[in-house]
Enzyme design. Structure first.
Site, PDB file in Angstrom:
ATOM      1  N   MET A  29      -1.939   1.899  -7.673  1.00 57.06           N
ATOM      2  CA  MET A  29      -1.524   2.844  -8.718  1.00 57.06           C
ATOM      3  C   MET A  29      -0.596   2.130  -9.700  1.00 57.06           C
ATOM      4  SD  MET A  29      -1.422   6.600  -7.065  1.00 57.06           S
ATOM      5  CE  MET A  29       0.195   6.538  -6.314  1.00 57.06           C
ATOM      6  N   TYR A  31       2.439  -0.498 -11.279  1.00 60.64           N
ATOM      7  CA  TYR A  31       3.840  -0.858 -11.095  1.00 60.64           C
ATOM      8  C   TYR A  31       3.933  -1.849  -9.932  1.00 60.64           C
ATOM      9  CZ  TYR A  31       8.580  -0.362 -12.630  1.00 60.64           C
ATOM     10  OH  TYR A  31       9.809  -0.623 -13.189  1.00 60.64           O
ATOM     11  N   LEU A  32       3.199  -2.923 -10.110  1.00 60.39           N
ATOM     12  CA  LEU A  32       2.898  -3.850  -9.017  1.00 60.39           C
ATOM     13  C   LEU A  32       4.121  -4.657  -8.602  1.00 60.39           C
ATOM     14  CD1 LEU A  32      -0.515  -5.046 -10.493  1.00 60.39           C
ATOM     15  CD2 LEU A  32      -0.116  -3.245  -8.782  1.00 60.39           C
ATOM     16  N   HIS A  36       1.944  -5.759  -3.431  1.00 60.74           N
ATOM     17  CA  HIS A  36       0.592  -5.721  -4.015  1.00 60.74           C
ATOM     18  C   HIS A  36       0.055  -7.146  -4.192  1.00 60.74           C
ATOM     19  CE1 HIS A  36       2.197  -1.820  -5.813  1.00 60.74           C
ATOM     20  NE2 HIS A  36       1.110  -1.417  -5.187  1.00 60.74           N
ATOM     21  N   GLN A  60      -4.013  13.057  -5.904  1.00 67.45           N
ATOM     22  CA  GLN A  60      -3.245  12.884  -4.670  1.00 67.45           C
ATOM     23  C   GLN A  60      -1.780  13.315  -4.809  1.00 67.45           C
ATOM     24  OE1 GLN A  60      -4.217   8.529  -4.801  1.00 67.45           O
ATOM     25  NE2 GLN A  60      -2.204   8.276  -3.897  1.00 67.45           N
ATOM     26  N   GLY A 146      -2.404  -2.080   2.130  1.00 67.66           N
ATOM     27  CA  GLY A 146      -1.157  -2.427   2.812  1.00 67.66           C
ATOM     28  C   GLY A 146      -0.913  -1.525   4.016  1.00 67.66           C
ATOM     29  N   LYS A 148       1.822  -0.601   5.098  1.00 67.61           N
ATOM     30  CA  LYS A 148       2.946   0.337   4.918  1.00 67.61           C
ATOM     31  C   LYS A 148       2.425   1.774   4.946  1.00 67.61           C
ATOM     32  CE  LYS A 148       5.003   1.462   1.027  1.00 67.61           C
ATOM     33  NZ  LYS A 148       5.026   2.960   1.094  1.00 67.61           N
ATOM     34  N   ASP A 149       1.261   1.971   4.336  1.00 70.28           N
ATOM     35  CA  ASP A 149       0.608   3.290   4.365  1.00 70.28           C
ATOM     36  C   ASP A 149      -0.394   3.293   5.512  1.00 70.28           C
ATOM     37  OD1 ASP A 149       1.779   4.509   1.875  1.00 70.28           O
ATOM     38  OD2 ASP A 149       0.916   2.693   1.038  1.00 70.28           O
TER      39      ASP A 149
HETATM   40  O1  PAF Z   1      -1.904   3.279  -2.012  1.00 70.52           O
HETATM   41  C1  PAF Z   1      -2.104   3.601  -3.206  1.00 70.52           C
HETATM   42  O2  PAF Z   1      -1.526   3.023  -4.138  1.00 70.52           O
HETATM   43  C2  PAF Z   1      -3.055   4.739  -3.527  1.00 70.52           C
HETATM   44  O3  PAF Z   1      -2.992   5.742  -2.570  1.00 70.52           O
HETATM   45  C3  PAF Z   1      -4.509   4.268  -3.730  1.00 70.52           C
HETATM   46  C4  PAF Z   1      -5.092   3.681  -2.468  1.00 70.52           C
HETATM   47  C5  PAF Z   1      -4.563   3.239  -4.850  1.00 70.52           C
HETATM   48  C6  PAF Z   1      -5.375   5.466  -4.140  1.00 70.52           C
HETATM   49  O4  PAF Z   1      -4.937   6.035  -5.312  1.00 70.52           O
END
Ligand code: PAF
Length: 285
Positions: A29, A31-32, A36, A60, A146, A148-149
């Site tokens: 999404m 703002y790397l 990332h 989301q 990642g 983290k999620d």
């Molecule tokens: O983890 C994220 O940044 C978001 O949930 C993703 C996987 C890019 C989906 O929008």
């Protein structure tokens, strides 16, 4: 190269595949940060072509969450992708991704229900739907996520398997600041005082992991110590701690084999999540 058109991305990646080149894909999404970039570098090493998507996905975010304020900086993101050796950035508009209301929703029910799913009931349907769409646009590839999620990784892995998508989901280790805070685009929301307390998530995980290493198998005991650890941070509001089996994300009795500890905490406007895993010594998987 930055592309905004689904048709152009498909045409370009199809041409690479036709020439025998493998594709790695990093969905983001924007703002790397260095976390990332570690996903991008893992992809660059393993694939001929690396594509990154940058799209703040409205599906989301629930009403009242941070969709409007989510940090965005495409120029900076483009530089960070170039540093990491990325070949193609897909940065579509909302209209390109969702030209009209979506009738289709991807619901990975069992994996998406507990933990984050309980606190953010619409979140994983939004994630799974956009990731399904992105996988459809990218085509056959390896996709890097990642850890983290952790629950997100479980959701997209299950979705890709259930729907026979030609995508190998590759989980990658969480990148951390020197004091243990997991890197996240949302860390910019923290005030200096909150930032000073934020490593409490890492400490809660360490406290739980130490108990597991000593042979504790009762999830409630581990969760109690993790809760007490979070409570040492005066600015932290706990959403949940969990000690669960790593594969199912539930505890079905005493912990055994590979387990995962997870924590979600709010600091003011920032909501932070983190997790780590371990093996219960001497128990069957
Ligand atoms: O983890 C994220 O940044 C978001 O949930 C993703 C996987 C890019 C989906 O929008």
């Amino acid at each position: 190269m930055v592309l905004g058109s689904i048709t152009e991305v498909r045409r370009m990646l199809d041409a690479h595949r036709a020439a025998g080149r493998s594709i790695g894909f990093v969905p983001t999404m924007g703002y790397l940060h260095a976390g990332h970039q570690s996903l991008m570098r893992a992809s660059v090493v393993a694939n001929d072509i690396t594509a990154v998507s940058i799209f703040v996905n409205p599906l989301q975010f629930a009403a009242g969450e941070d969709l409007g304020s989510y940090p965005r900086d495409l120029a900076r993101d483009t530089d960070r992708c170039a540093d990491a050796g990325v070949d193609l950035i897909f940065a579509p508009s909302v209209e390109e991704m969702y030209p009209g209301p979506m009738a289709t929703v991807v619901d990975v029910a069992s994996v998406a229900s507990p933990l984050e799913g309980a606190f953010r009931p619409e979140h994983f349907a939004g994630v799974a739907t956009v990731v399904a769409k992105l996988f459809s646009i990218m085509g056959e590839c390896r996709a890097y996520f990642g850890e983290k999620d952790w629950q997100q990784v479980a959701v997209v892995t299950r979705m890709a398997a259930d729907l026979s998508m030609p995508v190998e989901v590759v989980p990658c280790p969480t990148m951390r600041e020197p004091d243990g805070l997991a890197m996240s685009s949302r860390n910019v929301y923290l005030t200096p005082d909150e930032r000073a307390e934020a490593p409490v998530l890492r400490r809660a995980l360490d406290a739980g992991l130490a108990m597991i290493a000593e042979g504790e198998t009762d999830p409630a005991m581990i969760e109690a110590v993790m809760t007490d650890t979070v409570a040492t941070a005066s600015l932290a509001a706990l959403d949940y701690v969990a000690a669960v089996q790593a594969d199912t994300l539930i505890a079905d009795g005493p912990l055994h084999g590979e387990v995962r500890l997870l924590v979600a905490v709010r600091f003011g406007t920032a909501r932070l999540i983190d997790n780590d895993g371990g093996m219960v010594p001497g128990t069957p998987a």
